[in-house]
Design a protein around this motif. Structure first.
Motif, short mmCIF file in Angstrom:
data_model
loop_
_atom_site.label_atom_id
_atom_site.label_comp_id
_atom_site.label_asym_id
_atom_site.label_seq_id
_atom_site.Cartn_x
_atom_site.Cartn_y
_atom_site.Cartn_z
N PHE A 329 0.82 -1.21 0.00
CA PHE A 329 0.00 0.00 0.00
C PHE A 329 0.86 1.26 0.00
O PHE A 329 0.35 2.36 -0.25
N ILE A 330 2.15 1.14 0.28
CA ILE A 330 3.01 2.32 0.22
C ILE A 330 3.81 2.36 -1.09
O ILE A 330 4.69 3.20 -1.25
N LEU A 331 3.49 1.47 -2.02
CA LEU A 331 4.24 1.40 -3.27
C LEU A 331 3.56 2.21 -4.37
O LEU A 331 2.34 2.19 -4.53
N GLU A 332 4.37 2.94 -5.13
CA GLU A 332 3.92 3.62 -6.34
C GLU A 332 3.95 2.61 -7.48
O GLU A 332 4.96 1.90 -7.63
N PRO A 333 2.90 2.48 -8.29
CA PRO A 333 2.85 1.41 -9.30
C PRO A 333 3.76 1.65 -10.50
O PRO A 333 3.32 1.72 -11.65
N ALA A 593 -3.06 -4.74 -9.74
CA ALA A 593 -3.71 -4.98 -8.45
C ALA A 593 -3.69 -3.73 -7.58
O ALA A 593 -4.68 -3.41 -6.91
N ILE A 594 -2.57 -2.98 -7.58
CA ILE A 594 -2.49 -1.75 -6.78
C ILE A 594 -3.48 -0.72 -7.29
O ILE A 594 -4.17 -0.05 -6.50
N LYS A 601 -3.89 -9.26 -3.63
CA LYS A 601 -3.40 -9.74 -4.93
C LYS A 601 -2.05 -9.11 -5.26
O LYS A 601 -1.14 -9.80 -5.78
N ALA A 602 -1.90 -7.84 -4.95
CA ALA A 602 -0.63 -7.16 -5.23
C ALA A 602 0.51 -7.80 -4.45
O ALA A 602 1.61 -8.00 -4.98
N THR A 603 0.25 -8.14 -3.18
CA THR A 603 1.27 -8.78 -2.35
C THR A 603 1.64 -10.15 -2.89
O THR A 603 2.82 -10.53 -2.92
N GLU A 604 0.63 -10.90 -3.35
CA GLU A 604 0.89 -12.23 -3.90
C GLU A 604 1.75 -12.16 -5.16
O GLU A 604 2.73 -12.91 -5.31
N GLU A 605 1.41 -11.25 -6.07
CA GLU A 605 2.16 -11.13 -7.32
C GLU A 605 3.57 -10.62 -7.06
O GLU A 605 4.53 -11.05 -7.72
N LYS A 606 3.70 -9.71 -6.13
CA LYS A 606 5.03 -9.20 -5.79
C LYS A 606 5.89 -10.32 -5.20
O LYS A 606 7.08 -10.44 -5.50
N PHE A 607 5.29 -11.17 -4.38
CA PHE A 607 6.01 -12.28 -3.76
C PHE A 607 6.49 -13.29 -4.83
O PHE A 607 7.59 -13.83 -4.75
N ILE A 608 5.66 -13.52 -5.86
CA ILE A 608 6.03 -14.44 -6.94
C ILE A 608 7.28 -13.94 -7.67
O ILE A 608 8.20 -14.71 -7.96
N LEU A 609 7.33 -12.63 -7.96
CA LEU A 609 8.50 -12.06 -8.64
C LEU A 609 9.75 -12.16 -7.78
O LEU A 609 10.84 -12.50 -8.27
#
Length: 675
Positions: A329-333, A593-594, A601-609
C-alpha cells in the motif's frame, strides 16, 4: 546623292535596330490603343528596358539551363571517375601493405593506387573489396614507429570520413570497413624505400586528380545516360545542348522545388535501407500530486498504521532496508528505473546548451534543468518498486523545435547491493547523460532516509564538457507518531572541471520546531571559489537568482502551469512489444492490483516475482555462473557502469542522418560508414 545614300543607310540601320529589340508599345491617347514606338526615339538611343515579367522569365530560363548543365557535368564526372576506378590499365602503384584497425591489429592487404583514389582489397586478385579511400580531401604524413618497416598515415584534417560509399563494382559494404578507422588509416611498408615510394605516389595521386582517364569515346555515351533521365532523344553534343534548351522551355519543369532538389543532399548516394527501430507510442497521461505541503504529507489509516508498526518492530535503528519486504500500500505502481526518467521532461534545457557560447550561461541552464526534475510527484507518499536484477526500462522524448529525440535506457545491474545504471542520449542536440546509482534506505526510529549514492554526469558533445552531479536524499518522518512527511535533504554539487564553473545546492529539511516550509533550497553558482550568484526559494514554487555583480534579482525557476504544459512529450514502448524483463511488463500484475486497490493480490504477485529472483540467484550460485548485464559494462577505473553502445561524437550534419533505438542499442543512421 550623297545625302540620299546616308538617309537610306540610316533607315536600314533603324530597321536592324528595331528587329533586334522588342517593340515597346506606347499608348495612343486619342484612340486609347497601343501605337508603335517612333523610330526617332530608337535613333536617339532611348530604348525601352525589358519588363519585370520578362526579366523573371529570363532568369528562370537561365537557372533551368544551369541546373540541367550541372546535371550533365555531374554525370560526366561520375562516369570518368568510375571508368578510372574500373580500368585495370590505369594503376600508379600496387603492392601488399599492412593496415592497422581500430583494435590495433595489423592486417595484410592488397593496395591499388589510382589517380585520386586508393583501393584496398583482401587479396591480390582484387575480388574481395575492403574499402576505397578518397585522396583529394586527405593528407599524407610519415608516422614514427618502434617496429621494423616504414609507417605512414592518410588522414582527413577535419576529422571527416575518408571512405567512399560504394566499391568498384557497386559493393555497399566492405569486408573489414567496420573495423577500420573512419577519418584516418595507418599503413606499414616492409622497408623505408618502399614506404617513401608509396608516399611520393600517394602525393602525386592526391594533387594530380586531373590524371583521371578521360573517355576517348563519343560524348554521346555520356549523353545517352543523361538523356535517359531527361527523356531526350540521342543527338550529338551540340544538338543535345539545343535540345536541353527546348526541354527547359517546356512547361513540364515548373515546380521550383523539383529544380532546387538537384542541389540537395539527394545527390549523395545513400543506402536506402529501411531503418528497423523500436516502435514508441505516446504516453496517455501523467499523474501529478498536489502542489505544496499537501502532496508530501499523509495520515495513514488505522489498518495501514498497524501493518507499518508490526513491520517496524522487527527493525533496529541504522538498519539497511534494502532486504526488507515492504507492504504494497506504500508502493507507487512503477519501477525505480521508470522514476529515474522524471528528470528529462525538460531535456530541452540541455538542448539549449548546444548553441550557448557563454560557459556561465551553460552552467545556469544545467542547474535549472537539475531543479526541473523534482516537481513531478505521485499522490501521497509512495515508493517505487525495487527493480529486479536484469530489469530494464526505455522511453524517449520528442523535441519538436530541434526535430530530434532524447532516448533513455536504464538497467538494474546489481541486486545486492541494488545498483541501477542509466544512459540518456540526444546526439543531434549535443548531450549525453549517464550514471550509476546505488539506492540505500536507513531506518532511524521515527524516520526513514532513502540515500542515492553514486554520481552521474552530463556531457555536452560540442563543447567537450562534463558536468558531474550528485543527488539529494529523500527523508520520510512521522512513521510511528505525528504526520508522515516526505522531503528532500542534503547538499548537491554540480561541477565542470573543464570550465571551472560549479553549482552548490542545499536542500533543507523543515525544522522539527520553529515553523518553516517544505522544499526549501538555497545555493550558489561559482567560478573556482568565487561566487557569481546565489539561489534561494522553494523548488516546487519559485527559485530566485541574485547576481552578485549587479545585485539584480530574477526568477530563475518556477514550475508554473505554462512550464508544465510545455513539458516534452514522453513516448514508451507498447506493452506487447516489451521483453519479459522490461519494467512495465514485468510488474504489470502488481501494478494492476495496486491500481484496483487489491492489496492482497498485489502482495501475492510481488512475492512471486521476488521468489523467482531468489531462485535464479541460487541456480547461478550452484552452477558458479556470473551474472552479466545486458547493456552496461563495469569500468574498474571509474567504478561505474558504462553503456556498451555509447556514442559521444558531436553530431555531423554532413554525415549523420537520424538517431534511433533498436533492442536497447541507441545508434545513428549515417551516410557513410563510421567506426
Amino acid at each position: 546623292m550623297y545625302d540620299i545614300l546616308n538617309l537610306k543607310m540610316d533607315n536600314s540601320e533603324d530597321k536592324s535596330i528595331v528587329s533586334s529589340f522588342p517593340a515597346s508599345p506606347t499608348l495612343d491617347t486619342t484612340g486609347l490603343t497601343p501605337s508603335p514606338t517612333p523610330k526617332s526615339k530608337l535613333r536617339e538611343g532611348s530604348f525601352s528596358s525589358p519588363s519585370p515579367a520578362q526579366v523573371k522569365v529570363s532568369k528562370k530560363h537561365s537557372l533551368k539551363l544551369q541546373k540541367q548543365s550541372y546535371k550533365v557535368e555531374k554525370k560526366k564526372a561520375e562516369n570518368e571517375f568510375q571508368t578510372t576506378v574500373n580500368d585495370t590499365s590505369v594503376i600508379l602503384l600496387s603492392d601488399w601493405l599492412k593496415v592497422r584497425s581500430t583494435l590495433k591489429n595489423w592486417s595484410r592487404m592488397w593496395c591499388v593506387l589510382k589517380p585520386g583514389v586508393l583501393i584496398i582489397f583482401k587479396n591480390s586478385k582484387e575480388k574481395t573489396w575492403v574499402g576505397t579511400v578518397v585522396l583529394a580531401s586527405s593528407e599524407i604524413i610519415e608516422r614514427p614507429s618502434k617496429k621494423d618497416g616504414f609507417c605512414f598515415k592518410i588522414y582527413n584534417a577535419l576529422n571527416q570520413t575518408i571512405w567512399t560509399l560504394k566499391g568498384p563494382k557497386g559493393e555497399n559494404v566492405g569486408v573489414l570497413s567496420s573495423s577500420l578507422p573512419t577519418s584516418y588509416l595507418i599503413f606499414r611498408a616492409q622497408s623505408e624505400s618502399d614506404g617513401r615510394c608509396w608516399m611520393d605516389a600517394l602525393e602525386l595521386s592526391r594533387k594530380c586528380t586531373n590524371l583521371l582517364k578521360k573517355s576517348v569515346e563519343s560524348p554521346s555515351i555520356l549523353l545517352k545516360d543523361s538523356q535517359s533521365e531527361t527523356n531526350m532523344p540521342s543527338k550529338t553534343q551540340d544538338e543535345s545542348y539545343i535540345d536541353l534548351t527546348s526541354v527547359l522551355d517546356n512547361d513540364s519543369i515548373e515546380d521550383s522545388s523539383a529544380v532546387d532538389s538537384l542541389d540537395s543532399y539527394q545527390d549523395i548516394e545513400i543506402e536506402n535501407k529501411e531503418i528497423k527501430a523500436t516502435k514508441y507510442i505516446a504516453e496517455l497521461g501523467e499523474e501529478f500530486g498536489e502542489t505544496g505541503e499537501n502532496s508530501q504529507t499523509e495520515v495513514l489509516a488505522a489498518e495501514s498504521k498497524n501493518l507499518v508498526w508490526a513491520l517496524l518492530k522487527q527493525l533496529r535503528p541504522g538498519m539497511d532496508l534494502s532486504k526488507v519486504v515492504l507492504p504494497t500500500f506504500i508502493l507507487e505502481p512503477r519501477s525505480f528505473l521508470d522514476k529515474l526518467s522524471d528528470y528529462y521532461y525538460h531535456a530541452d534545457l540541455l538542448s539549449a546548451c548546444e548553441n550557448e557560447k557563454n560557459p556561465y550561461m551553460r552552467m545556469k541552464l544545467i542547474t535549472k534543468w537539475y531543479l526541473s526534475g523534482f516537481y513531478k510527484k505521485p499522490k501521497g507518499l509512495k515508493k517505487p518498486y525495487n527493480p529486479i536484477l536484469g530489469e530494464t526500462f526505455r522511453c524517449m522524448w520528442d523535441h519538436p523545435e530541434t526535430n530530434s529525440s532524447t532516448y533513455f535506457l536504464a538497467e538494474q545491474v546489481s541486486h545486492h547491493p541494488p545498483v541501477s545504471a542509466f544512459v540518456v542520449v540526444n546526439r543531434k542536440d549535443g548531450f549525453v547523460v549517464d550514471g550509476t546509482i546505488l539506492a540505500k534506505s536507513k531506518f532511524y526510529g521515527n524516520s526513514i532516509s532513502a540515500v542515492l549514492e553514486g554520481t552521474a554526469k552530463v556531457t555536452l558533445l560540442k563543447h567537450g564538457e562534463e558536468y558531474c552531479f550528485t543527488m539529494p536524499y529523500a527523508h520520510c518522518k512521522g512513521i510511528i507518531y505525528g504526520k508522515m512527511t516526505m522531503e528532500f535533504g542534503g547538499k548537491v554539487h554540480i561541477h565542470c572541471e573543464k570550465t571551472g564553473y560549479s553549482s552548490e545546492l542545499d536542500f533543507k529539511l523543515k525544522p522539527l520546531f520553529g515553523g518553516g516550509k517544505l522544499n526549501e533550497v538555497s545555493g550558489r553558482i561559482l567560478i573556482g571559489k568565487r561566487a557569481l550568484a546565489t539561489l534561494s526559494g522553494f523548488w516546487d514554487e519559485e527559485v530566485f537568482l541574485t547576481d552578485l555583480n549587479g545585485g539584480t534579482v530574477s526568477r530563475f525557476w518556477s514550475p508554473t502551469k505554462e512550464v508544465r504544459q510545455s513539458r516534452l512529450k514522453r513516448y514508451i514502448v507498447p506493452l506487447d512489444d516489451q521483453g519479459d524483463f522490461e519494467s512495465e511488463n514485468l510488474w504489470k500484475k502488481v501494478s494492476y492490483a495496486i491500481e484496483n486497490q487489491d492489496q492482497i493480490k498485489a502482495t501475492e504477485e510481488k512475492f512471486i516475482l521476488e521468489q523467482a529472483q531468489r531462485k535464479r540467484a541460487k541456480e547461478r550460485t550452484d552452477c558458479n555462473d556470473q551474472w552479466l548485464a545486458k547493456y552496461f559494462d563495469f569500468n574498474d577505473k571509474t567504478n561505474n557502469w558504462v553503456y556498451k553502445h555509447i556514442d559521444a561524437r558531436p553530431w555531423d550534419e554532413l554525415n549523420d542522418i537520424v538517431q534511433y533505438e533498436m533492442d536497447g542499442n541507441i545508434t545513428t543512421k549515417t551516410k557513410h560508414q563510421t567506426s
